[in-house]
Write an enzyme that holds these catalytic residues in place. Structure first.
Site, PDB file in Angstrom:
ATOM      1  N   ASP A  89      51.730 -26.805 133.443  1.00  0.00           N
ATOM      2  CA  ASP A  89      52.232 -27.790 132.478  1.00  0.00           C
ATOM      3  C   ASP A  89      51.079 -28.628 131.917  1.00  0.00           C
ATOM      4  O   ASP A  89      50.213 -29.086 132.677  1.00  0.00           O
ATOM      5  CB  ASP A  89      53.226 -28.707 133.214  1.00  0.00           C
ATOM      6  CG  ASP A  89      53.953 -29.642 132.267  1.00  0.00           C
ATOM      7  OD1 ASP A  89      54.677 -29.138 131.404  1.00  0.00           O
ATOM      8  OD2 ASP A  89      53.801 -30.871 132.407  1.00  0.00           O
ATOM      9  N   GLU A 106      50.247 -23.827 129.564  1.00  0.00           N
ATOM     10  CA  GLU A 106      50.832 -24.489 128.398  1.00  0.00           C
ATOM     11  C   GLU A 106      49.715 -25.364 127.851  1.00  0.00           C
ATOM     12  O   GLU A 106      49.462 -26.453 128.352  1.00  0.00           O
ATOM     13  CB  GLU A 106      52.025 -25.367 128.781  1.00  0.00           C
ATOM     14  CG  GLU A 106      52.677 -25.972 127.550  1.00  0.00           C
ATOM     15  CD  GLU A 106      53.169 -27.397 127.704  1.00  0.00           C
ATOM     16  OE1 GLU A 106      53.957 -27.840 126.881  1.00  0.00           O
ATOM     17  OE2 GLU A 106      52.750 -28.092 128.659  1.00  0.00           O
TER      18      GLU A 106
END
Ligand code: GLC
Length: 505
Positions: free
Chosen positions: A199, A258
């Site tokens: 993330d 990401e």
């Protein structure tokens, strides 16, 4: 399971756990519900699933605010439920990737509680980014969710949160932080996970001195202009250390970033041979429905990934973006886009429900909305709840079979016609299009070669397929070859606008 670089060509299905399937009837998706639906995913034809965070969390940001990285939140089940789900997935040859959230913890993480209880300058505070700058925040950085990125504590220090105040940013210059995440990786690798989705992988390292950006509306620039809190060179050292850990485990473990970077080449640095394995391709997701723009994006992404020997990835929807049926404006265009994506070389990431053709839910009542984006923008930005509405499984059941009791944490619209049960076995349905496409896709190999084509038409061949997509306003002739799959009906040998066809190459 065959193990050699499986991720290079995999179809990986994102599961937003809270909205996938509820096994205990409380209206919240969970790991038991997910385990029960694994046969559906096997049937769909995916190689792996990526689970959004299911760790202990106060759920300020849907679980991306982790209070304990080594435990399952009771909302989602227990560690034993996780192990059972993982074993069941592996028994079906489905690999499992879990989300890791290293940029920030929850404000309820033991470290942050300790930091708040400790004096300025203490070791506990050094694990986060605290500054004393008097009455004004230390710089002009903005939260991605709106408002400023700093919150003041009662003793006068400010702490940084690039997202919600409930998500304080960690200080990756602190050795405890680095050691802790390496240990968390090992914890889940030891349990048997096949990889991680990292993330905000571009966020952990901040520019020295935390300089101001100099102007507002910084988030609009995401991925287009360098920002002092994103994509700093220092972040790559972290991934080189993580790669060594991943490589020390058997079974081809992987990680996908990401990451938002200002150019495809800067993004490619995250997937250098000694760093992560893949990065999401947000340029493809963001590209407008235009043959010229899509072709340029596809070429640039392939070239950048090739430059470091990494596979490209493709994605049309995820839990942060409006669903692409709605973005493109019609189910027909979304079907064509799916055939385009599924013919491209590399790996694809699918978002739960796209195989059902679910649209974005635009009219959720204000009191049902939970996304901090909605709250922090004072209701001016609808936020991301509209793509997180629980899935419709069975047209004949309350909550369309999402839960055993008919409860659903977000209200579902009339989705009877889109429920999996209504599409199953219907050749013209979204679900059957995805199933067939995912099965055929396994036979496609090699790079892509473009054919000359009329304006507004994408036409390319790979070993096993010729894919033609008509993004022009008029029907175009279908090239010679036998049709193996089409996104809609062909008209007298022509491909209508906003349609795609696969031909045997
Ligand atoms: C990522 C997640 C998003 C989350 C944010 C903060 O962008 O995909 O859902 O809100 O990180 O962790």
């Amino acid at each position: 399971m065959p193990s050699s670089n499986w991720w290079r060509t995999a179809a990986i299905y994102e599961i937003y756990v809270r909205s996938f399937a509820d096994g205990n009837g409380d209206g919240e998706g969970d790991l038991i519900g997910l385990r029960e639906r694994l046969p559906y995913l096997k049937d769909l034809g995916v190689d792996a699933i990526w689970l959004t965070p299911f760790y202990r969390s106060p759920m300020v940001d849907g679980g991306y605010d982790v209070a304990d990285y080594r435990d399952v939140d009771p909302m989602f089940g227990t560690l034993a439920d996780f192990d059972a789900m993982l074993a069941a997935a592996h028994a079906l040859d489905i690999r499992v990737i879990v989300d890791i959230v290293p940029n920030h913890t929850s404000a309820q993480h033991a470290w942050f509680t300790e930091a708040l209880a400790s004096p300025p300058g203490s070791l506990a505070r050094d694990r986060y980014i605290f500054r004393n700058s008097g009455d004004e925040p230390p710089n002009d950085w903005e939260s991605i969710f709106g408002g400023r990125a700093w919150t003041r504590t009662p003793d006068g220090e400010w702490y940084l949160h690039l997202f919600d105040p409930g998500q304080p940013d960690l200080n990756w210059d602190n050795a405890d932080v680095r050691a802790e995440f390496e240990s968390v990786l090992r914890f889940w690798l030891d349990r048997g996970v096949d990889g991680f989705r990292v993330d905000v992988a571009h966020g952990m390292v901040k520019e020295a001195g935390l300089p101001s950006v100099g102007h507002p509306q910084q988030i609009g620039l995401l991925g287009r202009e360098p920002l002092p809190y994103f994509d700093q060179d220092g972040v790559h050292e972290i991934y080189r250390a993580w790669r060594k850990i991943l490589d020390s485990y058997p079974g081809d473990r992987m990680a996908v970033a990401e990451a938002w970077a200002s150019t495809p080449l800067r993004l490619a640095r995250y997937v250098a041979p000694d760093e992560l394995h893949q990065a999401f391709n947000f340029d493809f997701l963001a590209a407008p429905w235009s043959a010229r723009e899509l072709r340029a994006t596809i070429d640039a992404c392939i070239e950048a990934a090739d430059s470091v020997g990494a596979p490209t990835t493709w994605v049309l929807s995820n839990h942060d973006k409006p669903r692409h049926v709605t973005r493109f404006g019609s189910p027909g265009t979304a079907r064509a886009a799916a055939l385009l994506m599924l013919a491209l070389p590399g790996a694809v990431y699918l978002y739960q429900g796209e195989e059902l053709g679910l649209p974005e839910v635009l009219d959720l009542p204000a009191e049902a909305r939970q996304d901090p984006v909605w709250h922090r923008s004072g209701g001016t930005d609808p936020g991301r709840d509209g793509c997180r509405v629980p899935l419709p499984w069975d047209a004949s059941l309350p909550a369309y079979g999402f839960s055993t009791t008919g409860r659903s944490w977000l209200p579902q619209p009339d989705w009877a016609g889109l429920a999996a049960s209504a599409q199953q076995g219907v050749p013209s349905s979204f679900l059957e299009l995805y199933r067939t496409a995912l099965r055929l896709r396994r036979t496609f190999t090699g790079p892509l070669t473009w054919h000359d084509s009329p304006a507004g038409v994408l036409d390319f061949t790979r070993d096993g397929v010729r894919c033609v997509v008509n993004l022009s306003g008029a029907a175009v002739p279908v090239p010679a070859g036998s049709v193996v799959l089409a996104s809609g009906d062909l008209l007298d040998g022509t491909l209508p606008p906003d349609a795609a066809v696969w031909l045997r190459a």
